[in-house]
Scaffold this motif. Structure first.
Motif, PDB file in Angstrom:
ATOM      1  N   ASP A 156       0.746  -1.330  -0.020  1.00  7.00           N
ATOM      2  CA  ASP A 156       0.050   0.086  -0.067  1.00  7.00           C
ATOM      3  C   ASP A 156       0.828   1.196  -0.041  1.00  7.00           C
ATOM      4  O   ASP A 156       0.433   2.412   0.049  1.00  7.00           O
ATOM      5  N   PHE A 157       2.133   1.271   0.071  1.00  8.64           N
ATOM      6  CA  PHE A 157       3.058   2.377  -0.166  1.00  8.64           C
ATOM      7  C   PHE A 157       3.784   2.318  -1.439  1.00  8.64           C
ATOM      8  O   PHE A 157       4.796   3.014  -1.624  1.00  8.64           O
ATOM      9  N   ALA A 158       3.378   1.439  -2.535  1.00  4.93           N
ATOM     10  CA  ALA A 158       4.276   1.138  -3.580  1.00  4.93           C
ATOM     11  C   ALA A 158       3.688   2.128  -4.718  1.00  4.93           C
ATOM     12  O   ALA A 158       4.384   2.142  -5.595  1.00  4.93           O
ATOM     13  N   LYS A 159       2.640   2.695  -4.503  1.00  5.47           N
ATOM     14  CA  LYS A 159       1.933   3.424  -5.593  1.00  5.47           C
ATOM     15  C   LYS A 159       2.022   5.241  -5.428  1.00  5.47           C
ATOM     16  O   LYS A 159       1.641   5.897  -6.045  1.00  5.47           O
ATOM     17  N   LEU A 160       2.678   5.412  -4.083  1.00 10.35           N
ATOM     18  CA  LEU A 160       2.840   6.720  -3.965  1.00 10.35           C
ATOM     19  C   LEU A 160       4.167   6.984  -3.972  1.00 10.35           C
ATOM     20  O   LEU A 160       5.087   6.198  -4.118  1.00 10.35           O
ATOM     21  N   PRO A 161       4.779   8.088  -4.611  1.00  5.09           N
ATOM     22  CA  PRO A 161       5.960   8.544  -4.798  1.00  5.09           C
ATOM     23  C   PRO A 161       6.865   8.422  -3.433  1.00  5.09           C
ATOM     24  O   PRO A 161       6.336   8.418  -2.348  1.00  5.09           O
ATOM     25  N   LEU A 162       8.061   7.958  -3.537  1.00  2.00           N
ATOM     26  CA  LEU A 162       8.779   7.732  -2.060  1.00  2.00           C
ATOM     27  C   LEU A 162       8.886   8.828  -1.235  1.00  2.00           C
ATOM     28  O   LEU A 162       8.858   8.751   0.108  1.00  2.00           O
ATOM     29  N   VAL A 202      11.106   0.189  -0.565  1.00  2.00           N
ATOM     30  CA  VAL A 202      12.114   0.397  -1.440  1.00  2.00           C
ATOM     31  C   VAL A 202      12.163  -0.768  -2.436  1.00  2.00           C
ATOM     32  O   VAL A 202      12.453  -0.364  -3.650  1.00  2.00           O
ATOM     33  N   TRP A 203      12.185  -1.988  -1.983  1.00  2.00           N
ATOM     34  CA  TRP A 203      12.301  -3.271  -2.596  1.00  2.00           C
ATOM     35  C   TRP A 203      10.893  -3.297  -3.532  1.00  2.00           C
ATOM     36  O   TRP A 203      11.317  -3.566  -4.660  1.00  2.00           O
ATOM     37  N   LEU A 204       9.822  -2.897  -3.118  1.00  2.00           N
ATOM     38  CA  LEU A 204       8.598  -2.914  -4.089  1.00  2.00           C
ATOM     39  C   LEU A 204       8.675  -1.613  -5.094  1.00  2.00           C
ATOM     40  O   LEU A 204       8.405  -2.053  -6.344  1.00  2.00           O
ATOM     41  N   HIS A 205       9.187  -0.806  -4.866  1.00  2.00           N
ATOM     42  CA  HIS A 205       9.489   0.367  -5.907  1.00  2.00           C
ATOM     43  C   HIS A 205      10.450   0.106  -6.651  1.00  2.00           C
ATOM     44  O   HIS A 205      10.251   0.365  -8.059  1.00  2.00           O
ATOM     45  N   LEU A 206      11.595  -0.592  -6.366  1.00  2.00           N
ATOM     46  CA  LEU A 206      12.585  -0.882  -7.359  1.00  2.00           C
ATOM     47  C   LEU A 206      12.237  -1.978  -8.139  1.00  2.00           C
ATOM     48  O   LEU A 206      12.486  -2.318  -9.519  1.00  2.00           O
TER      49      LEU A 206
END
Length: 295
Positions: A212-218, A246-250
């Protein structure tokens, strides 16, 4: 012409639903922009969402999740009626309470507590939801290198980055109920930026909290994650959640690299390079601990 005729027919059907609910025809206004549904405001108090072809299951999922989310204290509009018989409208539809607001330009502070309430409500089960988990990113890196999207040196550097992140958090933690699409277009705020509603539950699932924090900008994740940890009753650690984010964003950034351009989309993750450049922008901005130690 057929599309125009179908659109006119749908509007007539929605007007019929509105009339039964005491709403005048002139108060029925279509709100454009929905991918999975067509939306119509019924005056100031109600809203109709009609499933587009192929998205019927998403609307059915929302009907199951919304009462659970509301029971957990999440700000999301309640259901007035749901009908998938196709006797009134030639598609499944839901009438909901209408929440007023605008799309935020920054992350609302209240979102942290809202997500903590949702994720901590583990005892509020929703049968039939999909189960998502961490994907193994190393085959993705190998594939991108073989296809010429990455040079071998960069591929090794990325693989080593994931190896370091893997030591920072536990990928075997229990999954929780997530919204699945926490992004600006699914948030409503007042002109002052106060959250009024979290909408569109079609991507809800049981998954790691970090999803749920993967579609917001870091930058936005870093702004609300400390408050999320503070509001949660699960004894969370900020550094572990940050490493998972960070894992999911990457991971998702690498998965997006080979995609074709998708012009005309409003969400920031649509262009193929947006996620990877978002990571670059975030870490180039000298973020505080624990973020600065996650490269």
């Amino acid at each position: 012409m057929d599309d125009v005729r179908r659109a006119d027919q749908l509007l007539e059907q929605v007007v019929g639903v509105a009339a039964r609910l005491g709403v005048r025809p002139e108060e029925v206004v279509e709100v454009t922009g929905g991918v999975a549904n067509r939306g119509f405001g019924l005056g100031d108090r109600m809203f109709v969402r009609v499933a587009r072809a192929g998205f019927e299951a998403d609307l059915r999922k929302e009907i199951a999740v919304i009462p659970v989310a509301r029971a957990a204290g999440v700000l999301t509009p309640g259901i007035v009626e749901y009908d998938e018989s196709r006797e009134v409208i030639d598609a499944p539809y839901v009438v909901m309470g209408r929440v007023h607001g605008i799309e935020p330009t920054d992350v609302p502070a209240e979102l942290a507590e809202q997500l903590a309430r949702l994720h901590d409500g583990a005892g509020l089960a929703v049968p039939g939801l999909p189960q998502d988990d961490w994907r193994d990113p190393w085959p993705v890196i190998d594939d991108l290198a073989e296809r010429g999207f990455l040079d071998l040196g960069t591929a090794k550097w990325l693989a080593d980055w994931f190896s370091r992140l893997a030591e920072r958090f536990d990928r075997d933690q229990p999954t929780v109920l997530i919204h699945g699409d926490v992004a600006a277009h699914n948030l409503l705020v007042t002109p002052d930026g106060e959250l009024t509603g979290l909408i569109d539950w079609g991507d809800a699932a049981y998954a790691p909290r970090a999803v749920d924090f993967a579609k917001l900008p870091l930058e936005h994740v870093a702004a609300i994650l400390p408050d999320y940890v503070r509001h949660s009753t699960a004894g969370l650690r900020l550094d572990e959640l940050a490493a998972g984010a960070v894992w999911l964003h990457l991971d998702w950034a690498l998965g997006k690299l080979p995609a074709a351009p998708w012009p005309g989309q409003r969400h920031w993750t649509a262009p193929p390079a947006s996620r990877i450049l978002g990571l670059l922008r975030f870490f180039a901005g000298n973020p505080p601990e624990p973020w600065s130690g996650l490269t």
